[in-house]
Each structure stands twice: as structure tokens, then as C-alpha cells.
Design an enzyme around this catalytic site. Sequence first.
Site, mmCIF file in Angstrom:
data_model
loop_
_atom_site.group_PDB
_atom_site.id
_atom_site.type_symbol
_atom_site.label_atom_id
_atom_site.label_comp_id
_atom_site.label_asym_id
_atom_site.label_seq_id
_atom_site.Cartn_x
_atom_site.Cartn_y
_atom_site.Cartn_z
ATOM 1 N N GLU A 179 24.851 57.030 30.992
ATOM 2 C CA GLU A 179 25.051 57.046 29.522
ATOM 3 C C GLU A 179 23.861 55.919 29.111
ATOM 4 O O GLU A 179 22.841 55.936 29.720
ATOM 5 C CB GLU A 179 26.512 56.521 29.307
ATOM 6 C CG GLU A 179 27.003 55.090 29.721
ATOM 7 C CD GLU A 179 26.143 53.929 28.828
ATOM 8 O OE1 GLU A 179 26.783 53.798 27.571
ATOM 9 O OE2 GLU A 179 25.708 53.151 29.285
ATOM 10 N N ASP A 204 29.336 65.965 31.010
ATOM 11 C CA ASP A 204 28.883 67.112 31.951
ATOM 12 C C ASP A 204 28.682 66.363 33.171
ATOM 13 O O ASP A 204 28.696 65.234 33.429
ATOM 14 C CB ASP A 204 27.449 67.254 31.243
ATOM 15 C CG ASP A 204 26.613 66.065 30.627
ATOM 16 O OD1 ASP A 204 26.934 65.261 29.944
ATOM 17 O OD2 ASP A 204 25.910 65.509 31.590
#
Length: 234
Positions: A179, A204
Site C-alpha cells: 500500500e 488486487d
Amino acid sequence: MSIHIAAKTGEIAGAILLPGDPLRAKFIAENFLQDAVQYTAVRNILGFTGTYKGKRVSVQGTGMGIPSVSIYVNELFRDYGVQRAIRIGTAGSIREDLRIRDLVIAVSACTDSGANNIRFGGRNYAPTASFNLLKTAWDTAVSKGWQPRAGSVVSSDMFYTEDPDEWKLWAKFGCLALEMECAELYTLAAKYGREALGLLTISDSLITQEQTTAGERQSTFTQMIEVALETAVS
Ligand code: HPA
């Protein structure tokens, strides 16, 4: 009013949820908070304060990436006295056993970012979540019958990397997902003596290339918002 947030003193609650997307902040304010009032729209980074189960909570966008989250979180801690900040976002899985839609609670955040290199002059700081918030979030998710994963994530400066296999080294050393914000949030919380946590849904997979649809993202995001709000007001 701070440089990037238009709120007056007292308009932001002690506990705040921080999605990257300002429209997520609006969605949460409209669907999960009572009596929500918008306190800022500077640069369209929207922020709202309302109540959840009778307790004041704010929710505000941060934009994407460490430089952006750094600006908002610095101002929230320094200028508005926010005590408890919970990032809610998405992450890319770098482990086979972590599937799209899974919920990750970020215990710690490794990073390739220049921010802590600049801040610490080349020393390696270990950005870590608040144990108190982590435990509450974990217990809340488990009590709802969900199976969260807790572990280290990677806060990267690059969404589009030159080396498509760069994530493999992080995976080898036990990181769960990529992230772009937690390392800075955790570092600033430590600096200001506040509590911070990152909750992430897997959107994803870098291994299978699977991606969630917009509809799937919405439903898993809703689970995460519930955990975040319960943790914020605990
Ligand atoms: N990289 C960085 N941040 C992300 C990703 C990713 O692959 N997926 C969702 N957030």
C-alpha cells in the site's frame, strides 16, 4: 484553520477515519455517521464530523501516497489535536494465501519511501501500529465472524515500479501486502504520541493478477468501515 484543512478549532473529533479517497469520506459520512457536518473541502479533500453510536467521529480523505498523507496527518495531529487515526484503504496482496477481499490489519509498515530516510538521516525506524487499536480491531473483526490477517505491510512510494518483481523481496521477508501510506501515519503518530492503525482490504493480487470489481470493493469496504468505526469509538 490549517494550511490544507478548513476546519475551525474543535470541529474535528478526537478520533478520525482516513480513507485515501475523499469521496469515500463522503460515503462514510452519509451512510454510517449521524448528523455529519462537512468541515473542509480544500482541494476537494473532504472532511466530515458526525457521531457513531453516540460518539463523535470524523472522517477525511488523505489523497494517495506518503507526501499527501503526511500533510493531512501532520495538520490533524499538530493543529487539531486528533488522538486516534485509523487509515482505511486497499492493498495489493504479495502472498498466495492472502486473497482478494481479505482484511489486513497492518501491525507494522516497511517502506521504500524517502520520507523516513530524510527524517532519520539514514537510520531505520520501525513504523508500528498502536497495540490498543490493533487488539480492538482484531477482536471486533473476529466477533463479527470475519477472519482478518495481521502482519507487516509495505508502504511504497511507487505504484508503477520499474522492476515488476520488486515485491518478491518483501514477500520473502514476510510482508503481506503493498500500500502507500501506513509507514508515514505510524511514524507521525509516534512523533506526536497518538494512536494509529491501518486497515486494508485486498483489492488486487500481484501473484495472480486478480482484481476486485467495483461492487466487491464496496462490500468489503463496508466490513472494514464497521471495524474501523467500532475501533475509533472504543
Ligand atoms: N501497490 C501499491 N498500493 C496498492 C497496490 C499496489 O499494488 N494495490 C492497492 N494499493
